[in-house]
Design an enzyme around this catalytic site. Sequence first.
Site, PDB file in Angstrom:
ATOM      1  CB  SER A   5      -8.086   3.143   3.035  1.00 47.78           C
ATOM      2  OG  SER A   5      -7.250   2.456   3.947  1.00 47.78           O
ATOM      3  CE  LYS A  65      -3.975   1.667   2.790  1.00 41.91           C
ATOM      4  NZ  LYS A  65      -4.764   1.343   4.006  1.00 41.91           N
ATOM      5  CB  SER A  79      -8.379   0.304   5.861  1.00 37.05           C
ATOM      6  OG  SER A  79      -9.114   1.506   5.853  1.00 37.05           O
TER       7      SER A  79
END
Lengths: 472, 94, 477
Positions: free
Chosen positions: A141, A66, A165
């Site tokens: 996310s 990420k 997330s």
Amino acid sequence: MTLLALTAAQAAEQVRAGELAPAELWEAYRERAAADELNAFLWVADEAPASPADDAPLAGVPFAAKDLFCVRGVPSQAASRILEDYRPPYTATVVEQIVAAGAPVLGKTNQDEFAMGSSNENSGFGPVLNPWDRSRVPGGSSGGSAAAVAAGLAPWAIGTDTGGSIRQPAALCGVVGLKPTYGACSRYGMIAFASSLDQAGPLTRDVTDAALLFSAMVGKDHCDSTSVAFPEAVRRPRAEDLRGIRLGVPEELTSEAEGLEPGVRENFEATLRLAEELGAEVEPTRLPHAAHGLSAYYLIAPAEASSNLARYDGVRYGLRVEADGDLVDMYSRTRAAGFGPEVKRRIMLGTYALSAGYYDAYYGRAQRVRTKIAEDFAGAFERFDFVVTPTSPTVAFPLGARTDDPLAMYLADYCTVPMPLAGIPAISIPNGLSEGLPTSFQIAGPAFSENRILDAAYALEQAIGFDGSVPR
Amino acid sequence: MLDRSEVLHVARLARLRLTDEEVERMSRELSKVLDHIEKISELDLEGVPPTSHVVDVPGGLRADEPRPCLSREEALASAPAVAEGGFEVPSPGL
Amino acid sequence: MSWEPVIGLEVHVQLSTRTKMFCGCELSFGDPPNVHTCSVCLGLPGSLPVANERAVQYALKIGLALECELAPRSIFHRKNYFYPDLSKGYQISQYDEPLCRGGRLGDVRIHRVHLEEDAAKLVHLGQSGRIHGSDRSVVDFNRGGTPLVEIVTEPDLRTPEDAREWLVLLRNTLRQLAVSDVNMEEGSLRCDANVSVRQAGTAELGTKTELKNMNSFRFVERGIRAEVERQVGLLESGQNVVQETLHFDPQGGTLTPLRSKEEAHDYRYFPEPDLVPVRVTEEMVAAARAELPELPAARAERYLELELSADTARRFAYRPDLGDYFERALAVAAAGDGADVSAQSLANWVAELASQLDDADPAESKVAPEALARLAGLVTGRGVTSAVAQQVLGRLVAEGGDPAAIVEAESLATIGGGGELEETVRAAIEANPDAAERVRAGKAEAIGPIVGYVMRETKGRADGGQVTRMVRERLGV
Ligand SMILES: [Mg+2]
Ligand SMILES: [Zn+2]
């Protein structure tokens, strides 16, 4: 393409057996990642990595990180324009550990800006598309990581979970996502959203991959005083049934919950029946304060974020916008230009919740609710091994469907926020399709019960037999 | 309820320059969220301690031993403005 | 109507650890800018603080020395505000659960002692020309993150002089603990003062102001005095004191309000989630206690046993430089250099030396403790008079050397009972016939001018008691 059909663990085995060259694996995935049409990647490596050591547990199987994980010399922007092309001088501990275990960094994945969001529409670099249906969101996310794994653009990936997330995008993309116990994985080098909640974890094709990647992520880090030595070795899950396992179904998050889609409910109930067939006892339980989890979460996380994001001030790195040489004006313009609307909203909410006169009513109260939620779980775990719920009340929704209503977006997180508030681990595994889109099943356990959670998830995964090959 | 003047006050605390349209939208959206959050004020939390840390790890201290620093070039590498070996900023005044 | 100042101090002490409060960067002073930084003290995205064990230990030592209560568990908070010398947009400090609470030093009660991190250094560049007419500054993060202990007193001080003296006492105590360089000029000891005034005899506190930037002991006293005068002036002309923060300019002696920041009092404190609570174990307290030198209270007790006056015992205990010097001189005297000097008279000579040195550390003067002990011995053994000894001390301060040799070379030895003194006494009576008559008539106190004459003639080398006896004998009383 047979290579693409391999899970990461299978690929690692073939590499170790000398049946697959790590360079071939790297090149295949690098090409796929570079040709990404989902906007899942914000950066893809172009230099081939050194070949892994013979005994490297992750055997050269590349992973995607990420964007908010700092990687030395590589753009690490938390998908924010305020950090556009920021290249840190150091690497996050979990990334270092994974690389040391033999998995090279394939690329950096898109996400909601500073991990604030459940749809990936808050990225400063455009939304990620769901590989099952490109008109829909991948969740957030860690949407880029989830989409990349689901679409076979990366063998596996890491993300972070603050209020869901990892689990929610895993759910919406039909992959496995594990949110570890708070402190199990170092947060050092993870661009912070809400420090008391943030945890790194794996997003993978299956439960075995999750365990393997997670085993390289755990450990006490002297650079993160909130990290804890994992009390046992992370095992490869092998359980074939659920005999002796007691599952508690919290009514507040299931039958009484609003907005649970019928298809999601059906699949959830089907999984519960499957669990019983595998030998589990399934019974309703209560988490009386779980319904207040969202309120507590939407005070605590923005409050911490408002402080964590104060460092983006245009002085040491990142964007600077200056008009008339006034310092306060420089700060305010820089932050206005660099942050997206959702980040601004949360900074405002958090600043308000901490400001003079409101602390006790908001932040202080939320931290007490947090204590009650942790107590609720502790009570449930006296009777049950695990608490189970659907991960997301809905399947992936269309892009733009909720962007005009922040509250509606927040409310969909109710199944995932209670666990990070209590600091406990939870996994999300796909458990079927509804309207052609993945649904999923969440298993939460006490702190440091990851091995048992992974075992239970593995047994269910084998019984469910979910086919995730469609979007690849 | 978060009115316009409160929004402006909070925005100033947070060093965010908001347009008139944003002020109006913040006021509306945050009020709606706060209305929902208000529900926790109904809970009886008398005597419940706040959770400041979910893990209470003993120790957590670092030995007083030096670790390598960044070079000045590395430290300043991402700075938007540099002068005389440091990070240049508009003067804050007294 | 008389006004009483009410003064409390907030003192920031830079600890002399090797590394910073929350990262492994080495502390430095005077190095080129930005060479002692890392991801943590620059507040880079993703970095995390980890608290320095030795800083905690030093703070515990300070807490013990100031007789504070040590919290078994304390937590760090974030104090949020934007300023370029702050890399994260917040300072990590302690708020409602500090490491130490309560306590006292001398007559002043301690409110709390806590740990925090120092800000970076901001250097003003002046007009750069890059943006027309604007002033620019440059931030150097070498100092950013240096461990600080903040010591907050109760408002127990009543005069600017007391404030200065107490600060000196604190400095000396901290120096003894070896936890800091405690140098005001270099900024390792910094003092802010909270000042208010009230009508003498009332208990209610007036509105207080906060004084910043008093970077010497002298300025602390002057700054507070100026502020007290300003407040009294305001109140006497019927105006109110406004709660504000003032900057003291030692050059002009002026006080200027710092630009008022509307958020100045909204730091949005909340528990620092990146740091686990500090748990102070019994072992940590025992280790800190083991490193404590003898503390002033115990030292004063010991001096009282040597029969020093209460004032002197306290003074030497709280001025370890004087106490140390006294003890070295006492050791020499006890080793026996002839005369049997009492601790009390030696203490008086140390005090006399200190006053001749303008209160500087006597160990750094030219007067060796051996020399002072010998001088005291000469007085006790009546080899010289006190008056002469004062002169000799003056010489020692200026030039150093051995008191006996000075006495010898300058013929300063006490004039004994021989003919020389007899002759002078006779001449003194002759020169003061009126006084002599009155003494004969029974007015004993009239002897003054006669004795004075002898002392003048002998340049103080005569023993006053002996002279008095001889005069009275000669006058037949
Ligand atoms: Mg302070
Ligand atoms: Zn540092």
